[in-house]
Design a protein around this motif. Structure first.
Motif, PDB file in Angstrom:
ATOM      1  N   LEU A  11       8.688 -37.981   7.363  1.00  0.00           N
ATOM      2  CA  LEU A  11       9.422 -38.991   8.133  1.00  0.00           C
ATOM      3  C   LEU A  11       8.697 -39.327   9.434  1.00  0.00           C
ATOM      4  O   LEU A  11       8.664 -40.490   9.848  1.00  0.00           O
ATOM      5  CB  LEU A  11      10.852 -38.536   8.402  1.00  0.00           C
ATOM      6  CG  LEU A  11      11.758 -38.465   7.163  1.00  0.00           C
ATOM      7  CD1 LEU A  11      13.157 -38.015   7.558  1.00  0.00           C
ATOM      8  CD2 LEU A  11      11.798 -39.779   6.422  1.00  0.00           C
ATOM      9  N   ALA A  12       8.091 -38.339  10.072  1.00  0.00           N
ATOM     10  CA  ALA A  12       7.295 -38.604  11.280  1.00  0.00           C
ATOM     11  C   ALA A  12       6.099 -39.481  10.931  1.00  0.00           C
ATOM     12  O   ALA A  12       5.765 -40.416  11.667  1.00  0.00           O
ATOM     13  CB  ALA A  12       6.836 -37.293  11.904  1.00  0.00           C
ATOM     14  N   LYS A  13       5.479 -39.209   9.812  1.00  0.00           N
ATOM     15  CA  LYS A  13       4.343 -40.010   9.349  1.00  0.00           C
ATOM     16  C   LYS A  13       4.745 -41.466   9.149  1.00  0.00           C
ATOM     17  O   LYS A  13       3.966 -42.378   9.401  1.00  0.00           O
ATOM     18  CB  LYS A  13       3.824 -39.415   8.029  1.00  0.00           C
ATOM     19  CG  LYS A  13       2.703 -40.168   7.382  1.00  0.00           C
ATOM     20  CD  LYS A  13       2.296 -39.480   6.090  1.00  0.00           C
ATOM     21  CE  LYS A  13       1.239 -40.276   5.352  1.00  0.00           C
ATOM     22  NZ  LYS A  13       0.848 -39.601   4.110  1.00  0.00           N
ATOM     23  N   ARG A  14       5.987 -41.681   8.729  1.00  0.00           N
ATOM     24  CA  ARG A  14       6.494 -43.031   8.497  1.00  0.00           C
ATOM     25  C   ARG A  14       7.042 -43.665   9.776  1.00  0.00           C
ATOM     26  O   ARG A  14       7.495 -44.791   9.764  1.00  0.00           O
ATOM     27  CB  ARG A  14       7.585 -43.027   7.436  1.00  0.00           C
ATOM     28  CG  ARG A  14       7.188 -42.391   6.118  1.00  0.00           C
ATOM     29  CD  ARG A  14       6.356 -43.317   5.269  1.00  0.00           C
ATOM     30  NE  ARG A  14       6.211 -42.760   3.931  1.00  0.00           N
ATOM     31  CZ  ARG A  14       5.052 -42.641   3.320  1.00  0.00           C
ATOM     32  NH1 ARG A  14       3.945 -43.034   3.896  1.00  0.00           N
ATOM     33  NH2 ARG A  14       4.983 -42.137   2.109  1.00  0.00           N
ATOM     34  N   GLY A  15       7.051 -42.917  10.891  1.00  0.00           N
ATOM     35  CA  GLY A  15       7.438 -43.486  12.179  1.00  0.00           C
ATOM     36  C   GLY A  15       8.850 -43.201  12.638  1.00  0.00           C
ATOM     37  O   GLY A  15       9.272 -43.710  13.684  1.00  0.00           O
ATOM     38  N   ALA A  16       9.613 -42.407  11.912  1.00  0.00           N
ATOM     39  CA  ALA A  16      10.989 -42.122  12.300  1.00  0.00           C
ATOM     40  C   ALA A  16      11.037 -41.248  13.560  1.00  0.00           C
ATOM     41  O   ALA A  16      10.156 -40.434  13.798  1.00  0.00           O
ATOM     42  CB  ALA A  16      11.728 -41.413  11.166  1.00  0.00           C
ATOM     43  N   ARG A  17      12.069 -41.444  14.380  1.00  0.00           N
ATOM     44  CA  ARG A  17      12.337 -40.561  15.519  1.00  0.00           C
ATOM     45  C   ARG A  17      13.104 -39.368  14.954  1.00  0.00           C
ATOM     46  O   ARG A  17      14.065 -39.535  14.207  1.00  0.00           O
ATOM     47  CB  ARG A  17      13.195 -41.285  16.557  1.00  0.00           C
ATOM     48  CG  ARG A  17      13.536 -40.434  17.732  1.00  0.00           C
ATOM     49  CD  ARG A  17      14.288 -41.254  18.783  1.00  0.00           C
ATOM     50  NE  ARG A  17      14.612 -40.405  19.887  1.00  0.00           N
ATOM     51  CZ  ARG A  17      15.826 -39.933  20.131  1.00  0.00           C
ATOM     52  NH1 ARG A  17      16.836 -40.263  19.352  1.00  0.00           N
ATOM     53  NH2 ARG A  17      16.045 -39.146  21.159  1.00  0.00           N
ATOM     54  N   LEU A  18      12.680 -38.159  15.295  1.00  0.00           N
ATOM     55  CA  LEU A  18      13.266 -36.967  14.703  1.00  0.00           C
ATOM     56  C   LEU A  18      14.053 -36.143  15.709  1.00  0.00           C
ATOM     57  O   LEU A  18      13.623 -35.975  16.848  1.00  0.00           O
ATOM     58  CB  LEU A  18      12.169 -36.081  14.095  1.00  0.00           C
ATOM     59  CG  LEU A  18      11.277 -36.732  13.053  1.00  0.00           C
ATOM     60  CD1 LEU A  18      10.243 -35.734  12.560  1.00  0.00           C
ATOM     61  CD2 LEU A  18      12.092 -37.278  11.895  1.00  0.00           C
ATOM     62  N   VAL A  19      15.177 -35.613  15.260  1.00  0.00           N
ATOM     63  CA  VAL A  19      15.956 -34.622  15.990  1.00  0.00           C
ATOM     64  C   VAL A  19      15.962 -33.388  15.093  1.00  0.00           C
ATOM     65  O   VAL A  19      16.419 -33.447  13.952  1.00  0.00           O
ATOM     66  CB  VAL A  19      17.401 -35.105  16.258  1.00  0.00           C
ATOM     67  CG1 VAL A  19      18.206 -34.033  16.963  1.00  0.00           C
ATOM     68  CG2 VAL A  19      17.387 -36.410  17.050  1.00  0.00           C
ATOM     69  N   LEU A  20      15.404 -32.276  15.603  1.00  0.00           N
ATOM     70  CA  LEU A  20      15.255 -31.072  14.796  1.00  0.00           C
ATOM     71  C   LEU A  20      16.015 -29.905  15.421  1.00  0.00           C
ATOM     72  O   LEU A  20      15.444 -29.118  16.169  1.00  0.00           O
ATOM     73  CB  LEU A  20      13.762 -30.720  14.667  1.00  0.00           C
ATOM     74  CG  LEU A  20      12.825 -31.850  14.245  1.00  0.00           C
ATOM     75  CD1 LEU A  20      11.382 -31.382  14.273  1.00  0.00           C
ATOM     76  CD2 LEU A  20      13.203 -32.391  12.892  1.00  0.00           C
TER      77      LEU A  20
END
Length: 84
Positions: free
Chosen positions: A55-64
């Motif tokens: 998802l990061a590779k696709r540009g999404a902002r992540l909350v982990l």
């Protein structure tokens, strides 16, 4: 029981994906996810980490979110986009 066997061998379901499908395959038509914020539990290892990477590779902002501060820091410090 037949559905369980199909799942275990990786046969595609109605969505076109099965248990052997990768995150790369599932998101290959979603090249730009910059408008998406994803909350991914379990992102410090395993399937959650792979999901975060793609998802990061696709540009999404992540909350982990994480239960372990050290694991959370390690996940934060990973260069998800630079990994292959």
């Amino acid at each position: 029981m037949l559905e369980t066997l199909r799942y275990l061998v990786g046969s595609a379901g109605a969505s076109g994906y099965g248990s052997k499908s990768t995150a790369e395959q599932v998101t290959e038509n979603c090249r730009d996810l910059h408008s998406i914020t994803a909350i991914i539990t379990g992102a410090t290892s395993g399937i959650g980490a792979e999901t975060a990477r793609v998802l990061a590779k696709r540009g999404a902002r992540l909350v982990l979110p994480a239960r372990n501060l050290k694991a959370a820091e390690d996940a934060r410090d990973k260069d998800f986009i630079g990994e292959s």
